[in-house]
Design a protein around this motif. Structure first.
Motif, PDB file in Angstrom:
ATOM      1  N   ARG A  75      -0.887 -24.221  21.315  1.00 42.84           N
ATOM      2  CA  ARG A  75      -0.605 -23.589  20.021  1.00 42.84           C
ATOM      3  C   ARG A  75      -1.759 -22.637  19.700  1.00 42.84           C
ATOM      4  N   ALA A  76      -1.422 -21.454  19.161  1.00 43.56           N
ATOM      5  CA  ALA A  76      -2.428 -20.472  18.752  1.00 43.56           C
ATOM      6  C   ALA A  76      -3.388 -21.118  17.762  1.00 43.56           C
ATOM      7  N   PRO A  77      -4.634 -20.774  17.768  1.00 44.92           N
ATOM      8  CA  PRO A  77      -5.264 -19.619  18.384  1.00 44.92           C
ATOM      9  C   PRO A  77      -5.617 -19.808  19.862  1.00 44.92           C
ATOM     10  N   PHE A  99      12.346 -18.938  23.098  1.00 42.75           N
ATOM     11  CA  PHE A  99      11.374 -19.724  22.338  1.00 42.75           C
ATOM     12  C   PHE A  99      10.371 -18.772  21.694  1.00 42.75           C
ATOM     13  N   PRO A 100       9.753 -19.168  20.578  1.00 41.78           N
ATOM     14  CA  PRO A 100       8.831 -18.272  19.867  1.00 41.78           C
ATOM     15  C   PRO A 100       7.443 -18.215  20.506  1.00 41.78           C
ATOM     16  N   LEU A 101       7.386 -17.849  21.775  1.00 37.43           N
ATOM     17  CA  LEU A 101       6.108 -17.728  22.467  1.00 37.43           C
ATOM     18  C   LEU A 101       5.505 -16.365  22.169  1.00 37.43           C
ATOM     19  N   THR A 102       4.185 -16.329  22.065  1.00 40.12           N
ATOM     20  CA  THR A 102       3.511 -15.063  21.807  1.00 40.12           C
ATOM     21  C   THR A 102       2.457 -14.824  22.872  1.00 40.12           C
ATOM     22  N   THR A 103       2.134 -13.572  23.060  1.00 41.79           N
ATOM     23  CA  THR A 103       1.058 -13.191  23.967  1.00 41.79           C
ATOM     24  C   THR A 103       0.057 -12.384  23.167  1.00 41.79           C
ATOM     25  N   ASP A 104      -1.225 -12.533  23.492  1.00 47.26           N
ATOM     26  CA  ASP A 104      -2.241 -11.831  22.709  1.00 47.26           C
ATOM     27  C   ASP A 104      -2.616 -10.517  23.383  1.00 47.26           C
ATOM     28  N   GLU A 105      -3.534  -9.809  22.771  1.00 46.47           N
ATOM     29  CA  GLU A 105      -3.890  -8.463  23.213  1.00 46.47           C
ATOM     30  C   GLU A 105      -5.204  -8.413  23.991  1.00 46.47           C
ATOM     31  N   ARG A 106      -5.625  -9.533  24.545  1.00 46.55           N
ATOM     32  CA  ARG A 106      -6.864  -9.517  25.327  1.00 46.55           C
ATOM     33  C   ARG A 106      -6.666  -8.702  26.600  1.00 46.55           C
ATOM     34  N   GLY A 141      -3.111 -13.932  27.118  1.00 46.09           N
ATOM     35  CA  GLY A 141      -2.813 -15.363  27.134  1.00 46.09           C
ATOM     36  C   GLY A 141      -1.557 -15.633  26.340  1.00 46.09           C
ATOM     37  N   TRP A 142      -0.901 -16.723  26.661  1.00 41.60           N
ATOM     38  CA  TRP A 142       0.342 -17.113  26.004  1.00 41.60           C
ATOM     39  C   TRP A 142       0.096 -18.321  25.116  1.00 41.60           C
ATOM     40  N   SER A 143       0.825 -18.381  24.002  1.00 49.08           N
ATOM     41  CA  SER A 143       0.679 -19.519  23.088  1.00 49.08           C
ATOM     42  C   SER A 143       1.945 -19.676  22.250  1.00 49.08           C
ATOM     43  N   TRP A 144       2.037 -20.866  21.654  1.00 48.52           N
ATOM     44  CA  TRP A 144       3.035 -21.118  20.612  1.00 48.52           C
ATOM     45  C   TRP A 144       2.433 -20.585  19.325  1.00 48.52           C
ATOM     46  N   PRO A 145       3.226 -20.119  18.376  1.00 51.17           N
ATOM     47  CA  PRO A 145       2.666 -19.622  17.113  1.00 51.17           C
ATOM     48  C   PRO A 145       1.980 -20.732  16.323  1.00 51.17           C
TER      49      PRO A 145
END
Length: 87
Positions: A33-35, A70-77, A81-85
């Motif tokens: 889970r994010a962060p 699914f509500p998966l997100t990817t960051d801008e690094r 990286g992938w995470s759940w919100p």
């Protein structure tokens, strides 16, 4: 438009379908889970240790597919990286 499940065309396809489903479940369980986030390389390594022998490219394709359902997100690094919100 309603989706319909189809049966595997041959007995050979059934184990591959089962393997894909199990890999997708394992992938979803490994995503934090994010962060916090996990990279494709980290996911690939963990899936390999769990017995799923697929390429990094396949892990990327799996994540793209899973993120449509699914509500998966990817960051801008620089290495995303992938995470759940966050809850």
């Amino acid at each position: 438009m309603e989706r319909q499940c189809t049966q595997p065309k041959t007995d050979r396809e059934e184990p591959r379908v089962r393997e894909t489903i199990m890999r997708h479940i394992a992938t979803l369980q490994l995503i934090p889970r994010a962060p916090k986030a996990i990279t494709v390389a980290q996911l690939h390594e963990k899936l390999d240790r769990a017995g799923f022998r697929v390429s990094r490219r396949q892990v990327q394709r799996d994540l793209t597919t899973l993120s449509t359902q699914f509500p998966l997100t990817t960051d801008e690094r620089s290495v995303p990286g992938w995470s759940w919100p966050k809850e």
